[in-house]
Scaffold this motif. Structure first.
Motif, PDB file in Angstrom:
ATOM      1  N   LEU A 161      -3.928  -4.371 -12.737  1.00 46.49           N
ATOM      2  CA  LEU A 161      -4.041  -5.624 -11.907  1.00 46.49           C
ATOM      3  C   LEU A 161      -3.198  -6.744 -11.659  1.00 46.49           C
ATOM      4  O   LEU A 161      -3.359  -7.392 -10.782  1.00 46.49           O
ATOM      5  N   GLU A 164      -1.648  -6.900  -8.022  1.00 40.39           N
ATOM      6  CA  GLU A 164      -2.611  -7.294  -7.146  1.00 40.39           C
ATOM      7  C   GLU A 164      -2.828  -8.834  -7.057  1.00 40.39           C
ATOM      8  O   GLU A 164      -3.223  -9.381  -6.052  1.00 40.39           O
ATOM      9  N   LEU A 165      -3.062  -9.338  -8.367  1.00 41.08           N
ATOM     10  CA  LEU A 165      -3.561 -10.749  -8.715  1.00 41.08           C
ATOM     11  C   LEU A 165      -2.341 -11.460  -8.420  1.00 41.08           C
ATOM     12  O   LEU A 165      -2.656 -12.718  -7.944  1.00 41.08           O
ATOM     13  N   GLU A 167      -0.135 -11.074  -6.047  1.00 45.44           N
ATOM     14  CA  GLU A 167      -0.126 -11.304  -4.204  1.00 45.44           C
ATOM     15  C   GLU A 167      -1.475 -11.981  -4.094  1.00 45.44           C
ATOM     16  O   GLU A 167      -1.300 -13.056  -3.170  1.00 45.44           O
ATOM     17  N   PHE A 168      -2.433 -11.710  -4.549  1.00 41.42           N
ATOM     18  CA  PHE A 168      -3.633 -12.650  -4.161  1.00 41.42           C
ATOM     19  C   PHE A 168      -3.452 -14.138  -4.457  1.00 41.42           C
ATOM     20  O   PHE A 168      -3.628 -15.012  -3.705  1.00 41.42           O
TER      21      PHE A 168
END
Length: 387
Positions: A161, A164-165, A167-168
């Motif tokens: 994760l 992805e986290l 970047e988010f």
């Protein structure tokens, strides 16, 4: 980070080490790598930070070219606990110090403002990190491999994760920053950037204290989460801003009184249609508000809070300034009698009668602690069909 009164030592240059300072989250104080008794915790830390422990707090401050006093202020502001002079910091910690200090040296930020940047970022991300870890681990019903403990599952979950986290998080932050910058440049003058005229509202669950005595902790947690989620969605969808949540209460704001009025009534209507939710009451005020670190302060906020405490169940109370703003913008009539006269005059002239979204009814004047006598107005929809 805090400073204690323990002893100090001298380094190779004859300098005296300062007292121990704080550099780590309070709930998970890192120890020196050599004495750390949990190899998995250390591996997890290295995975997340992307680097190994290399510096003591004093060494990190010196490598960053900042005073120990300033480094202590920054670390304390970010919410890190005391680790003494353990070797627990990385190149990223040095770079963060160097960047903050560089902004001060370049004159882009004052030292006080840089500390505020550190504090606001630390407080926001600390809550986010706690929520993410709790939510991800609670969501695990079965480990991916038989016999694996939840602790052992944590590492592969974070490994998957993390990118992805990250970047988010950057994406959402940029979006929020763009929205905030847009509001700032639309301000009428420099003073309005700090002291702005806003509509501020509190929405409060009725009888929440009694519920805490009757409901199981898990049920109570689910109710609070549902309330906060529903409120956040409604506020955002209607163009407002959720300032903060306080369990059984949410604080929101909007630049426009009509937007705030729509949010308040939608909240009442949505909660009333949910049998699992307690009744709701909302209080709102319009006026000058001081914004600081994402929060709002001032008499307007205090008045909105007081109005919430005296609002009837499933109803919205607003102050006189809020009512006048709705009247000024044509969102509500001065009175139903005037609206009827205007409608009759328009019909006589063969024109469309004026339409209003909201209705206002003056309530009894009453003293409000710390704010004198106020005249609340009951806010409702003028035409139920407009829902």
């Amino acid at each position: 980070m805090t400073v204690d009164d323990t002893g100090s030592g001298a380094d190779a240059d004859g300098r005296v080490d300062p007292p121990p300072v704080s550099t780590s989250p309070e709930r998970n104080e890192p120890q020196d790598a050599e004495s750390d008794g949990n190899p998995l915790a250390l591996r997890l830390e290295q995975l997340i930070l992307g680097a190994e422990r290399r510096y003591t707090p004093f060494q990190a401050a010196r490598s960053a070219g900042v005073s120990m006093e300033l480094a202590s202020r920054f670390w304390r502001a970010m919410g890190f606990a005391d680790i003494g002079q353990a070797k627990a910091l990385t190149e990223a910690d040095v770079l963060a110090l160097r960047r903050l200090a560089g902004l001060v040296e370049a004159g882009l930020l004052s030292e006080a403002m840089a500390v505020q940047v550190a504090r606001s970022t630390g407080q926001t991300t600390a809550r986010l990190a706690e929520w993410q870890m709790d939510s991800f681990l609670e969501g695990l019903t079965e480990p991916p491999e038989p016999g694996m403990t939840r602790t052992e599952v944590t590492y592969p979950i974070v490994e998957l994760l993390l990118p992805e986290l990250e970047e988010f998080l950057v994406y959402v932050w940029r979006r929020q920053l763009a929205a905030s910058a847009g509001r700032v440049v639309q301000a009428a003058d420099d003073e309005e950037m700090v002291d702005r005229r806003l509509a501020v509202g509190f929405a409060d669950l009725v009888g929440f204290t009694r519920l805490t005595r009757r409901m199981e902790e898990e049920e109570l947690g689910e109710l609070v989460e549902a309330f906060e989620t529903t409120s956040a969605d409604l506020v955002a969808a209607r163009g407002g801003r959720l300032i903060k949540t306080l369990g059984d209460e949410v604080l929101f704001a909007a630049d426009d009184a009509g937007v705030a009025a729509e949010i308040a009534l939608r909240l009442i209507e949505t909660m009333a249609n949910d049998e699992t939710m307690p009744e709701l009451r909302v209080g709102m005020a319009f006026g000058t508000v001081t914004t600081r670190m994402g929060d709002v302060f001032g008499t307007t906020v205090n008045l909105a809070s007081r109005l919430t405490s005296i609002a009837p169940r499933d109803a919205v109370l607003v102050d006189g300034a809020f009512a006048q703003e709705l009247i000024r913008t044509g969102e509500a009539p001065v009175s139903e009698a005037e609206a009827a006269e205007a409608a009759a005059a328009a019909e006589k002239e063969g024109e469309e009668p004026p339409t209003y979204r909201f209705a206002l009814r003056p309530m009894w004047q009453r003293p409000v602690r710390g704010l004198g006598v106020v005249e609340p107005w009951l806010l409702t929809r003028r035409d139920a069909e407009q829902r």
